[in-house]
Design a protein around this motif. Structure first.
Motif, PDB file in Angstrom:
ATOM      1  N   HIS A 195       0.853  -1.196   0.000  1.00 38.52           N
ATOM      2  CA  HIS A 195       0.000   0.000   0.000  1.00 38.52           C
ATOM      3  C   HIS A 195       0.890   1.247   0.000  1.00 38.52           C
ATOM      4  CE1 HIS A 195      -3.045   2.898   0.915  1.00 38.52           C
ATOM      5  NE2 HIS A 195      -3.961   2.003   1.268  1.00 38.52           N
ATOM      6  N   SER A 196       0.834   2.003  -1.081  1.00 35.45           N
ATOM      7  CA  SER A 196       1.624   3.227  -1.181  1.00 35.45           C
ATOM      8  C   SER A 196       0.717   4.440  -1.018  1.00 35.45           C
ATOM      9  CB  SER A 196       2.338   3.287  -2.530  1.00 35.45           C
ATOM     10  OG  SER A 196       1.401   3.430  -3.592  1.00 35.45           O
ATOM     11  N   ARG A 197       1.304   5.626  -1.078  1.00 33.29           N
ATOM     12  CA  ARG A 197       0.499   6.851  -0.969  1.00 33.29           C
ATOM     13  C   ARG A 197      -0.494   6.983  -2.109  1.00 33.29           C
ATOM     14  NH1 ARG A 197       3.417  12.001   1.018  1.00 33.29           N
ATOM     15  NH2 ARG A 197       2.776  12.731  -1.024  1.00 33.29           N
ATOM     16  N   ASP A 198      -0.190   6.373  -3.246  1.00 37.81           N
ATOM     17  CA  ASP A 198      -1.009   6.565  -4.437  1.00 37.81           C
ATOM     18  C   ASP A 198      -1.837   5.351  -4.838  1.00 37.81           C
ATOM     19  OD1 ASP A 198       0.098   9.210  -4.893  1.00 37.81           O
ATOM     20  OD2 ASP A 198       1.927   8.197  -5.528  1.00 37.81           O
ATOM     21  N   GLU A 199      -1.444   4.164  -4.376  1.00 39.78           N
ATOM     22  CA  GLU A 199      -2.146   2.951  -4.780  1.00 39.78           C
ATOM     23  C   GLU A 199      -2.343   2.022  -3.581  1.00 39.78           C
ATOM     24  OE1 GLU A 199      -0.787   0.924  -8.363  1.00 39.78           O
ATOM     25  OE2 GLU A 199       0.534   2.631  -8.776  1.00 39.78           O
ATOM     26  N   ILE A 200      -3.521   1.400  -3.510  1.00 41.46           N
ATOM     27  CA  ILE A 200      -3.785   0.426  -2.458  1.00 41.46           C
ATOM     28  C   ILE A 200      -3.022  -0.863  -2.720  1.00 41.46           C
ATOM     29  CG2 ILE A 200      -5.581  -1.048  -1.446  1.00 41.46           C
ATOM     30  CD1 ILE A 200      -7.517   1.222  -1.677  1.00 41.46           C
ATOM     31  N   LYS A 201      -2.843  -1.198  -4.005  1.00 41.50           N
ATOM     32  CA  LYS A 201      -2.083  -2.393  -4.368  1.00 41.50           C
ATOM     33  C   LYS A 201      -1.014  -2.005  -5.382  1.00 41.50           C
ATOM     34  CE  LYS A 201      -4.243  -6.341  -4.842  1.00 41.50           C
ATOM     35  NZ  LYS A 201      -5.183  -7.403  -5.293  1.00 41.50           N
ATOM     36  N   ASP A 202       0.068  -1.460  -4.871  1.00 41.53           N
ATOM     37  CA  ASP A 202       1.183  -1.047  -5.723  1.00 41.53           C
ATOM     38  C   ASP A 202       2.115  -2.245  -5.892  1.00 41.53           C
ATOM     39  OD1 ASP A 202       3.248   0.186  -7.035  1.00 41.53           O
ATOM     40  OD2 ASP A 202       3.289   1.963  -5.751  1.00 41.53           O
ATOM     41  N   THR A 203       1.683  -3.200  -6.732  1.00 40.01           N
ATOM     42  CA  THR A 203       2.429  -4.457  -6.875  1.00 40.01           C
ATOM     43  C   THR A 203       3.792  -4.254  -7.519  1.00 40.01           C
ATOM     44  OG1 THR A 203       1.279  -4.893  -8.963  1.00 40.01           O
ATOM     45  CG2 THR A 203       0.323  -5.838  -6.949  1.00 40.01           C
ATOM     46  N   GLY A 204       3.915  -3.255  -8.380  1.00 36.03           N
ATOM     47  CA  GLY A 204       5.203  -2.995  -9.014  1.00 36.03           C
ATOM     48  C   GLY A 204       6.262  -2.620  -7.996  1.00 36.03           C
ATOM     49  N   ARG A 205       5.923  -1.685  -7.115  1.00 37.81           N
ATOM     50  CA  ARG A 205       6.858  -1.284  -6.069  1.00 37.81           C
ATOM     51  C   ARG A 205       7.147  -2.441  -5.118  1.00 37.81           C
ATOM     52  NH1 ARG A 205       5.952   2.744  -0.950  1.00 37.81           N
ATOM     53  NH2 ARG A 205       4.614   0.982  -0.360  1.00 37.81           N
ATOM     54  N   ALA A 206       6.091  -3.152  -4.723  1.00 39.27           N
ATOM     55  CA  ALA A 206       6.250  -4.250  -3.767  1.00 39.27           C
ATOM     56  C   ALA A 206       7.149  -5.355  -4.335  1.00 39.27           C
ATOM     57  CB  ALA A 206       4.883  -4.816  -3.392  1.00 39.27           C
ATOM     58  N   SER A 207       7.003  -5.657  -5.623  1.00 39.08           N
ATOM     59  CA  SER A 207       7.839  -6.682  -6.257  1.00 39.08           C
ATOM     60  C   SER A 207       9.296  -6.247  -6.296  1.00 39.08           C
ATOM     61  CB  SER A 207       7.349  -6.959  -7.682  1.00 39.08           C
ATOM     62  OG  SER A 207       6.072  -7.553  -7.681  1.00 39.08           O
ATOM     63  N   LEU A 208       9.530  -4.986  -6.629  1.00 32.17           N
ATOM     64  CA  LEU A 208      10.901  -4.463  -6.706  1.00 32.17           C
ATOM     65  C   LEU A 208      11.583  -4.548  -5.338  1.00 32.17           C
ATOM     66  CD1 LEU A 208      13.137  -3.020  -8.284  1.00 32.17           C
ATOM     67  CD2 LEU A 208      12.020  -0.849  -7.713  1.00 32.17           C
ATOM     68  N   ILE A 209      10.859  -4.152  -4.301  1.00 30.26           N
ATOM     69  CA  ILE A 209      11.429  -4.193  -2.949  1.00 30.26           C
ATOM     70  C   ILE A 209      11.738  -5.628  -2.540  1.00 30.26           C
ATOM     71  CG2 ILE A 209      10.906  -3.797  -0.500  1.00 30.26           C
ATOM     72  CD1 ILE A 209       9.296  -1.323  -1.397  1.00 30.26           C
ATOM     73  N   LYS A 210      10.839  -6.541  -2.837  1.00 30.40           N
ATOM     74  CA  LYS A 210      11.077  -7.935  -2.458  1.00 30.40           C
ATOM     75  C   LYS A 210      12.292  -8.498  -3.177  1.00 30.40           C
ATOM     76  CE  LYS A 210       8.754 -12.288  -1.545  1.00 30.40           C
ATOM     77  NZ  LYS A 210       7.455 -12.968  -1.389  1.00 30.40           N
ATOM     78  N   ASP A 211      12.445  -8.165  -4.458  1.00 33.36           N
ATOM     79  CA  ASP A 211      13.609  -8.635  -5.211  1.00 33.36           C
ATOM     80  C   ASP A 211      14.904  -8.097  -4.603  1.00 33.36           C
ATOM     81  OD1 ASP A 211      12.032 -10.063  -6.936  1.00 33.36           O
ATOM     82  OD2 ASP A 211      12.038  -8.545  -8.522  1.00 33.36           O
ATOM     83  N   ARG A 212      14.887  -6.838  -4.196  1.00 33.09           N
ATOM     84  CA  ARG A 212      16.079  -6.247  -3.596  1.00 33.09           C
ATOM     85  C   ARG A 212      16.419  -6.908  -2.265  1.00 33.09           C
ATOM     86  NH1 ARG A 212      15.169   0.299  -4.563  1.00 33.09           N
ATOM     87  NH2 ARG A 212      15.645   0.298  -6.803  1.00 33.09           N
ATOM     88  N   VAL A 213      15.407  -7.205  -1.480  1.00 32.26           N
ATOM     89  CA  VAL A 213      15.645  -7.857  -0.189  1.00 32.26           C
ATOM     90  C   VAL A 213      16.172  -9.275  -0.410  1.00 32.26           C
ATOM     91  CG1 VAL A 213      14.569  -8.681   1.938  1.00 32.26           C
ATOM     92  CG2 VAL A 213      13.931  -6.444   1.012  1.00 32.26           C
ATOM     93  N   ARG A 214      15.565  -9.999  -1.338  1.00 32.80           N
ATOM     94  CA  ARG A 214      16.015 -11.359  -1.615  1.00 32.80           C
ATOM     95  C   ARG A 214      17.485 -11.387  -2.057  1.00 32.80           C
ATOM     96  NH1 ARG A 214      11.375 -14.735  -4.981  1.00 32.80           N
ATOM     97  NH2 ARG A 214      10.192 -15.482  -3.167  1.00 32.80           N
ATOM     98  N   ALA A 215      17.887 -10.360  -2.792  1.00 38.32           N
ATOM     99  CA  ALA A 215      19.253 -10.319  -3.322  1.00 38.32           C
ATOM    100  C   ALA A 215      20.304 -10.238  -2.218  1.00 38.32           C
ATOM    101  CB  ALA A 215      19.405  -9.139  -4.280  1.00 38.32           C
ATOM    102  N   THR A 216      19.909  -9.832  -1.026  1.00 35.71           N
ATOM    103  CA  THR A 216      20.860  -9.720   0.082  1.00 35.71           C
ATOM    104  C   THR A 216      20.907 -10.975   0.949  1.00 35.71           C
ATOM    105  OG1 THR A 216      19.269  -8.809   1.690  1.00 35.71           O
ATOM    106  CG2 THR A 216      20.358  -7.242   0.190  1.00 35.71           C
ATOM    107  N   ILE A 217      20.034 -11.943   0.659  1.00 35.23           N
ATOM    108  CA  ILE A 217      19.943 -13.158   1.480  1.00 35.23           C
ATOM    109  C   ILE A 217      20.683 -14.292   0.780  1.00 35.23           C
ATOM    110  CG2 ILE A 217      18.383 -14.793   2.602  1.00 35.23           C
ATOM    111  CD1 ILE A 217      16.199 -12.646   2.466  1.00 35.23           C
ATOM    112  N   LYS A 218      21.672 -14.832   1.418  1.00 34.11           N
ATOM    113  CA  LYS A 218      22.518 -15.839   0.767  1.00 34.11           C
ATOM    114  C   LYS A 218      21.783 -17.145   0.477  1.00 34.11           C
ATOM    115  CE  LYS A 218      24.554 -17.494   5.134  1.00 34.11           C
ATOM    116  NZ  LYS A 218      25.813 -17.605   5.908  1.00 34.11           N
TER     117      LYS A 218
END
Length: 416
Positions: A195-218
């Motif tokens: 949930h962003s300021r502009d969208e209740i389901k901002d899946t694009g942002r949420a997917s990008l963040i998850k990919d970035r977090v996963r990239a730091t986990i060995k």
């Protein structure tokens, strides 16, 4: 329980609220798969309504959780019923509930309907051990404040004997979410990112963040272009990658995303509950607002029931509309409401779906209600709000304030 009698008032109240949050969670689970029926007979007791109320006053978290978390998926229909019956407080606060309502509660939560009877009966909670996956029972109350319903919770698994803390439970919750794929539904997105300021389901942002977090986990190998689906990583592998250490999780998260988003995600994974906000703290913070309302006389049933009271409330709502207009005019600013404006704001947030729609329509974005701001920041932001209000409306921000009992404030407002 005998141990409760020796607690000071503040500690005792925190324990009681923690039990109420547990009961709220059980109710959410209990109504999840209910088919259409008489919602009135499915409503919870007053202590659970108190928790529900505090949850609603965190509108962005509430909207995201009820969209993202399957356990909470049924809440919107009950919220809609609550919205439609805000003027019938006796329905929620009754001391004489219908027998069908009591029976439904007992069947679905396995606790007594009366919160004080429940406080005696609700002595333990079953957890999934974050280390070995076994089910283990932990006490709600324990020496040195280490019970699940207390602030220093610490226990040991009955099978592997490994230590269990609230932080470790939060890391386990995160580990189970990070391994989900988008095919699993909205729950696959990390709490605090959908949930962003502009969208209740901002899946694009949420997917990008998850990919970035996963990239730091060995536990996650470098992504490869392939026509086949990637191997699903077990949650236990993620736990091991962090060495079962919440501090290491925090450090990796800070490496992956900006500080503000990192803090938001960490906040959502602070325990094992399905809620992304720590509801015990949310209820305790609302206590301060309720006390102020009571001291001003606004909670007295008859105080605002006459013609002058109607004028006061109309003025309150008018100022709230002006407050929203002020927010819309300065998207980067943080404005602080007066008590009368905050009362209208709280009422609006109880109409959860309508609140989201109105914010988008009137402010052009979704507006959160943050009650965790420090006193120093509040004082500075309040001064900024006063200046912005005068500049925009040419009247003092605190001109009307909240009336004290016994004044003829409504009569004075007739002349404003």
């Amino acid at each position: 329980p005998p141990d409760v009698r020796t607690m000071d008032g503040t500690t005792r109240w925190g324990w009681f609220v923690s039990l109420a949050v547990e009961r709220f969670q059980r109710w959410c689970v209990g109504v999840r798969d209910m088919q259409a029926g008489t919602i009135e007979n499915m409503l919870p007791p007053i202590d659970v309504v108190m928790v529900w109320h505090a949850y609603l006053l965190n509108p962005i978290w509430y909207a995201e959780d009820t969209t993202r978390v399957p356990t909470l998926s049924a809440l919107p229909q009950y919220t809609a019923y609550l919205t439609a019956h805000l003027g019938s407080s006796e329905l929620l606060l009754t001391n004489l509930p219908h027998p069908d309502r009591v029976q439904f509660w007992q069947d679905r939560t396995a606790t007594p309907y009366d919160p004080f009877d429940s406080a005696t009966a609700l002595t333990s909670k079953t957890l999934e051990c974050p280390r070995c996956g076994s089910r283990t029972d932990v006490p709600m109350l324990a020496p040195e404040g280490k019970g699940y319903a207390q602030s220093k919770f610490a226990a040991s698994c009955s099978v592997c004997r490994g230590g269990i803390t609230r932080e470790l439970l939060g890391l386990h919750k995160f580990s189970k979410d990070i391994v989900l794929e988008e095919s699993d539904g909205p729950v696959a997105f990390l709490a605090g990112t959908l949930h962003s300021r502009d969208e209740i389901k901002d899946t694009g942002r949420a997917s990008l963040i998850k990919d970035r977090v996963r990239a730091t986990i060995k536990a996650y190998p470098a992504p490869k272009r392939s026509s086949t689906s990637p191997r699903r990583v077990p949650a236990s592998d993620v736990m091991q990658a962090f060495d079962y250490d919440h501090t290491k999780f925090s450090m990796k998260l800070n490496d992956a995303v900006l500080s503000r988003m990192s803090k938001r995600i960490l906040h959502a994974y602070s325990d094992d509950r399905p809620f992304s906000i720590e509801l015990v703290g949310a209820v305790l913070r609302q206590g301060s607002f309720v006390r102020k309302m009571a001291e001003l006389g606004w909670t007295q049933p008859s105080f605002l029931s006459d013609k002058d009271g109607t004028i006061i409330l109309e003025h309150c709502v008018t100022r709230y509309h002006a407050f929203l207009n002020l927010i819309a005019s300065s998207p980067g600013s943080f404005f602080v409401p007066t008590l009368d404006i905050d009362l209208a704001w709280h009422t609006h947030q109880l109409m959860a779906d309508q609140y989201q729609k109105d914010c988008k329509s009137l402010v052009n974005r979704y507006v959160d209600h943050d009650d965790k701001v420090g006193e120093d920041h509040l004082a500075t932001a309040f001064d900024v709000t006063c200046r912005a209000w005068i500049d925009r409306y040419k009247v003092p921000y605190t001109y009307c304030g909240c009336p004290h009992p016994g004044t003829t404030f409504g009569q004075r407002l007739r002349r404003v």
